[in-house]
Scaffold this motif. Structure first.
Motif, PDB file in Angstrom:
ATOM      1  N   MET A 297       0.836  -1.203   0.000  1.00  0.00           N
ATOM      2  CA  MET A 297       0.000   0.000   0.000  1.00  0.00           C
ATOM      3  C   MET A 297       0.880   1.266   0.000  1.00  0.00           C
ATOM      4  SD  MET A 297      -2.840   1.184   2.792  1.00  0.00           S
ATOM      5  CE  MET A 297      -1.632   2.090   3.736  1.00  0.00           C
ATOM      6  N   LEU A 298       0.576   2.188  -0.906  1.00  0.00           N
ATOM      7  CA  LEU A 298       1.376   3.420  -0.992  1.00  0.00           C
ATOM      8  C   LEU A 298       0.874   4.460   0.008  1.00  0.00           C
ATOM      9  CD1 LEU A 298       1.718   3.807  -4.869  1.00  0.00           C
ATOM     10  CD2 LEU A 298       3.450   3.007  -3.271  1.00  0.00           C
ATOM     11  N   GLU A 299       1.818   5.107   0.668  1.00  0.00           N
ATOM     12  CA  GLU A 299       1.437   6.097   1.683  1.00  0.00           C
ATOM     13  C   GLU A 299       2.371   7.311   1.631  1.00  0.00           C
ATOM     14  OE1 GLU A 299       0.793   6.256   6.537  1.00  0.00           O
ATOM     15  OE2 GLU A 299       2.011   4.677   5.652  1.00  0.00           O
ATOM     16  N   PHE A 300       1.788   8.504   1.608  1.00  0.00           N
ATOM     17  CA  PHE A 300       2.571   9.741   1.628  1.00  0.00           C
ATOM     18  C   PHE A 300       2.704  10.258   3.039  1.00  0.00           C
ATOM     19  CE2 PHE A 300       1.613  10.164  -2.878  1.00  0.00           C
ATOM     20  CZ  PHE A 300       2.783  10.732  -3.347  1.00  0.00           C
ATOM     21  N   LYS A 301       3.887  10.778   3.361  1.00  0.00           N
ATOM     22  CA  LYS A 301       4.056  11.458   4.646  1.00  0.00           C
ATOM     23  C   LYS A 301       4.770  12.773   4.384  1.00  0.00           C
ATOM     24  CE  LYS A 301       4.211   7.295   7.457  1.00  0.00           C
ATOM     25  NZ  LYS A 301       5.038   6.422   8.286  1.00  0.00           N
ATOM     26  N   GLU A 302       4.411  13.783   5.172  1.00  0.00           N
ATOM     27  CA  GLU A 302       5.011  15.104   4.992  1.00  0.00           C
ATOM     28  C   GLU A 302       6.105  15.349   6.023  1.00  0.00           C
ATOM     29  OE1 GLU A 302       1.114  17.066   5.518  1.00  0.00           O
ATOM     30  OE2 GLU A 302       1.502  17.985   3.557  1.00  0.00           O
ATOM     31  N   ASN A 303       7.163  16.020   5.571  1.00  0.00           N
ATOM     32  CA  ASN A 303       8.217  16.524   6.458  1.00  0.00           C
ATOM     33  C   ASN A 303       8.832  15.466   7.380  1.00  0.00           C
ATOM     34  OD1 ASN A 303       7.782  19.151   5.405  1.00  0.00           O
ATOM     35  ND2 ASN A 303       6.008  19.385   6.745  1.00  0.00           N
ATOM     36  N   ILE A 304       9.060  14.292   6.843  1.00  0.00           N
ATOM     37  CA  ILE A 304       9.702  13.243   7.635  1.00  0.00           C
ATOM     38  C   ILE A 304      11.221  13.448   7.646  1.00  0.00           C
ATOM     39  CG2 ILE A 304      10.183  10.754   7.771  1.00  0.00           C
ATOM     40  CD1 ILE A 304       7.360  11.434   8.630  1.00  0.00           C
ATOM     41  N   ASP A 305      11.793  13.609   6.465  1.00  0.00           N
ATOM     42  CA  ASP A 305      13.216  13.928   6.328  1.00  0.00           C
ATOM     43  C   ASP A 305      14.129  12.974   7.115  1.00  0.00           C
ATOM     44  OD1 ASP A 305      12.489  16.068   4.683  1.00  0.00           O
ATOM     45  OD2 ASP A 305      12.187  17.358   6.424  1.00  0.00           O
ATOM     46  N   ASN A 306      13.882  11.711   6.913  1.00  0.00           N
ATOM     47  CA  ASN A 306      14.717  10.689   7.535  1.00  0.00           C
ATOM     48  C   ASN A 306      16.022  10.582   6.721  1.00  0.00           C
ATOM     49  OD1 ASN A 306      15.787   7.861   7.532  1.00  0.00           O
ATOM     50  ND2 ASN A 306      14.272   7.651   9.170  1.00  0.00           N
ATOM     51  N   VAL A 307      17.132  10.802   7.389  1.00  0.00           N
ATOM     52  CA  VAL A 307      18.424  10.878   6.690  1.00  0.00           C
ATOM     53  C   VAL A 307      18.790   9.547   6.027  1.00  0.00           C
ATOM     54  CG1 VAL A 307      20.873  11.328   6.998  1.00  0.00           C
ATOM     55  CG2 VAL A 307      19.220  12.657   8.237  1.00  0.00           C
ATOM     56  N   GLU A 308      18.548   8.447   6.734  1.00  0.00           N
ATOM     57  CA  GLU A 308      18.874   7.132   6.144  1.00  0.00           C
ATOM     58  C   GLU A 308      18.059   6.911   4.874  1.00  0.00           C
ATOM     59  OE1 GLU A 308      18.387   7.379   9.469  1.00  0.00           O
ATOM     60  OE2 GLU A 308      20.429   6.893  10.145  1.00  0.00           O
ATOM     61  N   GLU A 309      16.772   7.275   4.911  1.00  0.00           N
ATOM     62  CA  GLU A 309      15.916   7.090   3.725  1.00  0.00           C
ATOM     63  C   GLU A 309      16.362   8.000   2.583  1.00  0.00           C
ATOM     64  OE1 GLU A 309      11.870   5.862   6.194  1.00  0.00           O
ATOM     65  OE2 GLU A 309      12.023   7.856   5.315  1.00  0.00           O
ATOM     66  N   PHE A 310      16.713   9.231   2.937  1.00  0.00           N
ATOM     67  CA  PHE A 310      17.178  10.201   1.935  1.00  0.00           C
ATOM     68  C   PHE A 310      18.448   9.678   1.253  1.00  0.00           C
ATOM     69  CE2 PHE A 310      19.763  13.988   0.917  1.00  0.00           C
ATOM     70  CZ  PHE A 310      18.878  14.707   0.126  1.00  0.00           C
ATOM     71  N   ASN A 311      19.391   9.248   2.059  1.00  0.00           N
ATOM     72  CA  ASN A 311      20.655   8.747   1.498  1.00  0.00           C
ATOM     73  C   ASN A 311      20.444   7.449   0.721  1.00  0.00           C
ATOM     74  OD1 ASN A 311      22.258  10.830   2.266  1.00  0.00           O
ATOM     75  ND2 ASN A 311      23.168   9.815   4.043  1.00  0.00           N
ATOM     76  N   TYR A 312      19.523   6.628   1.193  1.00  0.00           N
ATOM     77  CA  TYR A 312      19.223   5.375   0.487  1.00  0.00           C
ATOM     78  C   TYR A 312      18.721   5.685  -0.930  1.00  0.00           C
ATOM     79  CZ  TYR A 312      16.351   1.489  -1.079  1.00  0.00           C
ATOM     80  OH  TYR A 312      15.774   0.513  -1.852  1.00  0.00           O
ATOM     81  N   LEU A 313      17.788   6.637  -1.033  1.00  0.00           N
ATOM     82  CA  LEU A 313      17.245   6.981  -2.359  1.00  0.00           C
ATOM     83  C   LEU A 313      18.309   7.653  -3.225  1.00  0.00           C
ATOM     84  CD1 LEU A 313      13.600   8.206  -1.651  1.00  0.00           C
ATOM     85  CD2 LEU A 313      14.305   6.131  -2.844  1.00  0.00           C
ATOM     86  N   TYR A 314      19.091   8.514  -2.618  1.00  0.00           N
ATOM     87  CA  TYR A 314      20.160   9.194  -3.365  1.00  0.00           C
ATOM     88  C   TYR A 314      21.060   8.150  -4.030  1.00  0.00           C
ATOM     89  CZ  TYR A 314      21.202  14.187  -3.544  1.00  0.00           C
ATOM     90  OH  TYR A 314      21.260  15.502  -3.914  1.00  0.00           O
ATOM     91  N   ASP A 315      21.398   7.147  -3.255  1.00  0.00           N
ATOM     92  CA  ASP A 315      22.248   6.071  -3.740  1.00  0.00           C
ATOM     93  C   ASP A 315      21.517   5.249  -4.809  1.00  0.00           C
ATOM     94  OD1 ASP A 315      24.720   4.933  -3.581  1.00  0.00           O
ATOM     95  OD2 ASP A 315      24.043   3.337  -2.246  1.00  0.00           O
ATOM     96  N   ALA A 316      20.242   4.947  -4.533  1.00  0.00           N
ATOM     97  CA  ALA A 316      19.460   4.081  -5.443  1.00  0.00           C
ATOM     98  C   ALA A 316      19.302   4.707  -6.835  1.00  0.00           C
ATOM     99  CB  ALA A 316      18.085   3.789  -4.831  1.00  0.00           C
ATOM    100  N   VAL A 317      19.201   6.049  -6.898  1.00  0.00           N
ATOM    101  CA  VAL A 317      19.039   6.679  -8.215  1.00  0.00           C
ATOM    102  C   VAL A 317      20.395   7.013  -8.855  1.00  0.00           C
ATOM    103  CG1 VAL A 317      16.741   7.596  -7.695  1.00  0.00           C
ATOM    104  CG2 VAL A 317      18.743   9.076  -7.376  1.00  0.00           C
ATOM    105  N   GLY A 318      21.475   6.601  -8.164  1.00  0.00           N
ATOM    106  CA  GLY A 318      22.792   6.723  -8.776  1.00  0.00           C
ATOM    107  C   GLY A 318      23.516   8.027  -8.513  1.00  0.00           C
ATOM    108  N   TRP A 319      23.092   8.756  -7.492  1.00  0.00           N
ATOM    109  CA  TRP A 319      23.748  10.027  -7.186  1.00  0.00           C
ATOM    110  C   TRP A 319      24.789   9.892  -6.068  1.00  0.00           C
ATOM    111  CZ3 TRP A 319      18.592  13.293  -6.837  1.00  0.00           C
ATOM    112  CH2 TRP A 319      18.082  13.470  -8.140  1.00  0.00           C
ATOM    113  N   GLY A 320      25.018   8.670  -5.606  1.00  0.00           N
ATOM    114  CA  GLY A 320      25.920   8.502  -4.452  1.00  0.00           C
ATOM    115  C   GLY A 320      25.169   8.905  -3.200  1.00  0.00           C
TER     116      GLY A 320
END
Ligand SMILES: CC(C)(COP(=O)(O)OP(=O)(O)OC[C@H]1O[C@@H](n2cnc3c(N)ncnc32)[C@H](O)[C@@H]1OP(=O)(O)O)[C@@H](O)C(=O)NCCC(=O)NCCS
Length: 137
Positions: A1-24
């Motif tokens: 199930m897809l769920e949106f959340k506002e202003n979470i700004d979890n650093v691990e999640e941010f860095n995980y996505l940065y890495d996943a899209v190839g930006w390091g």
């Protein structure tokens, strides 16, 4: 199930996505300090797993920047990026109540311009303006 959340700004999640899209990924402390300065962000989860993120930065009154629109590769092409953009643009409409002339910028990655054109963004040169520039590192 897809769920949106506002202003979470979890650093691990941010860095995980940065890495996943190839930006390091950035140093955790740097990311953490940077995300604290967000005006607004959305995180999208699929069964509690982060799959997308986008944020608005800026001064809140004259300039806003849409930044770091990221959808994990296995979830791309399913209109998740569109959903993230729509949430950010809804927030921008709210912010615009204070200054309807606020300028909304973004820097598209090479080849991603068409994605942003769908939301009404145009290239600066098509507006008779010079190119965006960045300081060479
Ligand atoms: C760019 C990105 C955010 C798009 O998210 P997405 O969920 O895959 O895109 P969507 O499914 O919402 O696509 C919406 C529309 O944009 C189009 N689109 C998406 N990526 C595109 C691209 N690179 N070039 C041209 N069109 C594109 C889709 O075809 C779709 O068109 P449609 O509405 O006619 O079907 C995602 O691919 C991504 O995270 N890429 C890696 C990180 C990145 O480059 N982010 C952008 C930084 S500037």
């Amino acid at each position: 199930m897809l769920e949106f959340k506002e202003n979470i700004d979890n650093v691990e999640e941010f860095n995980y996505l940065y890495d996943a899209v190839g930006w390091g990924s950035y140093d955790k402390e740097i990311s953490s300090k940077a995300l604290k300065n967000n005006i607004y962000s959305v995180s999208l989860y699929d069964n509690n797993q982060i799959v997308g993120y986008g944020r608005i930065i800026g001064d809140g009154y004259i300039f806003l920047y849409i930044q770091d629109i990221m959808v994990s590769p296995e979830h791309q092409g399913k209109h998740i990026g569109t959903e993230i953009m729509n949430k950010l643009l809804d927030k921008i409409e709210e912010i615009k109540k204070e200054n309807p002339d606020i300028l909304v910028y973004l820097g598209a990655s090479l080849g991603k311009e068409k994605f942003y054109e769908k939301f009404g963004f145009i290239k600066r040169e098509d507006y008779g303006l010079g190119p965006g520039m960045i300081l060479k590192g």
